[in-house]
Write a protein that holds these residues in place. Structure first.
Motif, PDB file in Angstrom:
ATOM      1  N   ASP A 189     -21.102 -41.598  -7.420  1.00 29.63           N
ATOM      2  CA  ASP A 189     -20.449 -41.664  -6.109  1.00 29.63           C
ATOM      3  C   ASP A 189     -19.439 -42.812  -6.115  1.00 29.63           C
ATOM      4  OD1 ASP A 189     -19.931 -41.651  -3.266  1.00 29.63           O
ATOM      5  OD2 ASP A 189     -22.006 -41.055  -2.900  1.00 29.63           O
ATOM      6  N   HIS A 202     -19.204 -44.314  -3.416  1.00 34.32           N
ATOM      7  CA  HIS A 202     -19.862 -45.102  -2.356  1.00 34.32           C
ATOM      8  C   HIS A 202     -21.308 -45.425  -2.708  1.00 34.32           C
ATOM      9  CE1 HIS A 202     -16.735 -42.435  -0.585  1.00 34.32           C
ATOM     10  NE2 HIS A 202     -16.327 -43.609  -0.112  1.00 34.32           N
ATOM     11  N   TYR A 257     -24.823 -45.691  11.272  1.00 34.37           N
ATOM     12  CA  TYR A 257     -23.462 -45.511  11.802  1.00 34.37           C
ATOM     13  C   TYR A 257     -23.587 -45.152  13.278  1.00 34.37           C
ATOM     14  CZ  TYR A 257     -21.534 -45.547   7.101  1.00 34.37           C
ATOM     15  OH  TYR A 257     -21.151 -45.927   5.840  1.00 34.37           O
ATOM     16  N   HIS A 303     -24.269 -39.371   6.125  1.00 35.23           N
ATOM     17  CA  HIS A 303     -23.945 -39.257   4.689  1.00 35.23           C
ATOM     18  C   HIS A 303     -23.708 -40.618   4.033  1.00 35.23           C
ATOM     19  CE1 HIS A 303     -19.209 -39.147   4.496  1.00 35.23           C
ATOM     20  NE2 HIS A 303     -19.617 -39.993   5.410  1.00 35.23           N
ATOM     21  N   GLY A 304     -23.720 -41.688   4.819  1.00 32.83           N
ATOM     22  CA  GLY A 304     -23.580 -43.026   4.238  1.00 32.83           C
ATOM     23  C   GLY A 304     -24.901 -43.776   4.114  1.00 32.83           C
ATOM     24  N   TYR A 361     -17.887 -53.023   3.667  1.00 35.11           N
ATOM     25  CA  TYR A 361     -17.849 -53.701   4.976  1.00 35.11           C
ATOM     26  C   TYR A 361     -18.006 -55.207   4.790  1.00 35.11           C
ATOM     27  CZ  TYR A 361     -18.220 -48.943   6.589  1.00 35.11           C
ATOM     28  OH  TYR A 361     -17.971 -47.602   6.801  1.00 35.11           O
ATOM     29  N   ASP A 403     -21.945 -37.025  -5.841  1.00 33.42           N
ATOM     30  CA  ASP A 403     -20.935 -36.932  -4.782  1.00 33.42           C
ATOM     31  C   ASP A 403     -19.602 -36.725  -5.497  1.00 33.42           C
ATOM     32  OD1 ASP A 403     -18.941 -37.540  -2.889  1.00 33.42           O
ATOM     33  OD2 ASP A 403     -20.290 -38.878  -1.794  1.00 33.42           O
ATOM     34  N   GLU A 450     -20.308 -33.062  -0.995  1.00 34.25           N
ATOM     35  CA  GLU A 450     -19.056 -33.606  -0.468  1.00 34.25           C
ATOM     36  C   GLU A 450     -17.806 -32.860  -0.937  1.00 34.25           C
ATOM     37  OE1 GLU A 450     -18.816 -35.870   1.959  1.00 34.25           O
ATOM     38  OE2 GLU A 450     -20.875 -36.675   1.979  1.00 34.25           O
TER      39      GLU A 450
HETATM   40  N1  LIG Z   1     -21.162 -40.243   1.164  1.00 31.97           N
HETATM   41  C1  LIG Z   1     -19.875 -40.290   1.296  1.00 31.97           C
HETATM   42  N2  LIG Z   1     -19.113 -39.418   0.706  1.00 31.97           N
HETATM   43  N3  LIG Z   1     -19.266 -41.224   2.006  1.00 31.97           N
HETATM   44  C2  LIG Z   1     -19.913 -42.285   2.669  1.00 31.97           C
HETATM   45  C3  LIG Z   1     -18.858 -43.104   3.340  1.00 31.97           C
HETATM   46  C4  LIG Z   1     -19.428 -43.842   4.482  1.00 31.97           C
HETATM   47  C5  LIG Z   1     -18.379 -44.624   5.263  1.00 31.97           C
HETATM   48  O1  LIG Z   1     -17.564 -44.000   5.914  1.00 31.97           O
HETATM   49  O2  LIG Z   1     -18.429 -45.841   5.225  1.00 31.97           O
END
Ligand SMILES: N=C(N)NCCCC(=O)O
Ligand SMILES: [Zn+2]
Ligand SMILES: [Zn+2]
Length: 354
Positions: free
Chosen positions: A156, A158, A165, A172-173, A200, A247, A291
């Motif tokens: 991934d 990420h 969130y 998904h994070g 972050y 991913d 994804e």
């Molecule tokens: N698992 C995937 N593809 N992405 C996670 C990104 C989470 C974020 O927007 O910070």
């Protein structure tokens, strides 16, 4: 229309593309039979059309069918392994899980239950996502089948070990943080591969490290190469029951533009496929590819990449099923590449070869 299929060793294989053009007919993964067309399956490919857990671009709910469409050109013999996966074992496409798009908790329960049902006969699952939320219930089911915490390799861009969130825990994070909290991962044997891009804060990495994850970044793959990456991972995971979650955004957006949270500087599809080939003999118990969001894809680039990733994962399962557990034995393509002598267990000859 009659389906003219390749058949070997009692396994019903893909539609024969020399007799029915590969672009004809309804798509299943690799033109394989549907699950209801076979008596049993050693490996079941199943779609999970769910993307209610995304933080940015939606659309991965359409991923599984896109991968199926993009998988029509896969041929039955995998020369990188000298294996014909669909001859060695019965592989079938179970179609898609029916998942509630309006209720994430219910969706997660459904995915977990369906994954358990599909593996009740001892077969393994390769799941086509769907966003990365779905990895949590798939891991739960895989750990239950393995009888305890399992090793995991997570390809991934990420980390996916964030906490919440907008207050939501199941997104998904966040699947791998939840999985560690639930005790379903063997935290001595979990790693991310291909991570990159802004976070972050530094705490993201500190948390991730505390959970036990190793990290091979995208830059690490570049600098140390495929072979060292494989060697490190094999060292860390050993022969433990292993789940692989891919991913597709682990690939550079040039290789996989069709995804929801793209990050520059990713690995190539060649690197990803070679790394998976390097896992030959490892104890793969389940896998997902998530994804894939076709609305952002071009020329099926992402679909084709994902279909090939699934093909290598199925080959790994098929290879093990025939060769038995031979972890630790240097064998085959990756071993040769690692400079070790290639060996096969006595009596092992891939179907139709030698
Ligand atoms: N698992 C995937 N593809 N992405 C996670 C990104 C989470 C974020 O927007 O910070
Ligand atoms: Zn990602
Ligand atoms: Zn992810």
């Amino acid at each position: 229309m009659e389906e003219l299929r390749i058949e070997a060793n009692g396994n019903l294989g893909p539609i024969d593309s020399s007799r029915i053009p590969r672009y004809a007919g309804v798509a299943t993964y690799a033109r394989l039979p549907r699950l209801d067309q076979v008596a049993r399956a050693d490996v079941t490919v199943v779609g999970v059309p769910f993307d209610s857990g995304v933080s940015y671009r939606p659309g991965a709910r359409f991923g599984a069918n896109h991968v199926r469409e993009a998988s029509r050109l896969l041929r039955p013999y995998n020369p990188a392994w000298d294996v014909s996966p669909f001859e060695n074992i019965q592989v079938a496409d179970a179609g898609d899980m029916a998942v509630n798009p309006f209720n994430i908790n219910e969706a997660i329960d459904t995915i977990q239950q369906n994954a358990l049902d599909l593996t009740a006969g001892g077969g393994k699952l390769v799941t086509l996502g769907g966003d990365h939320t779905i990895a949590l219930p798939l891991l739960r089911a895989a750990a239950e089948r393995a009888g305890g915490p399992i090793a995991m390799l997570h390809f991934d861009a990420h980390l996916d070990t964030w906490d919440t969130y907008f207050g939501a825990e199941y997104t998904h994070g966040t699947p791998f943080r939840r999985a560690v909290e639930e005790g379903i991962l063997d935290t001595e044997a979990i790693s991310h591969i291909g991570t990159r891009g802004p976070l972050y804060g530094k705490k993201d990495l500190d948390d991730d490290h505390r959970f036990g994850f190793g990290i091979v970044t995208s830059a690490d793959v570049y600098y140390q190469g495929v072979l060292e990456t494989v060697a490190k991972v094999r060292d860390r995971i050993g022969n433990r029951p292993l789940y692989i979650s891919v991913d597709i955004d682990v690939l550079d957006p040039a290789h996989a533009p069709g995804t929801g949270t793209p990050e520059a500087g990713g690995i190539t599809s060649r690197e990803l496929l070679e790394i998976i080939r390097g896992f030959r003999g490892m104890n793969l118990v389940g896998a997902d590819i998530v994804e894939v969001a076709p609305a952002y894809d071009h020329a099926e680039l992402t679909g084709v990449a994902a279909s090939h990733v699934a093909y290598e994962l199925v080959t790994l399962m098929a290879d093990n099923a025939v060769a038995g557990d031979r972890f630790g034995e240097a064998n085959g393509y990756a071993a040769q590449a690692l400079g070790q002598e290639a060996r096969r267990p006595a009596g092992f000859a891939p179907a139709g070869k030698e």
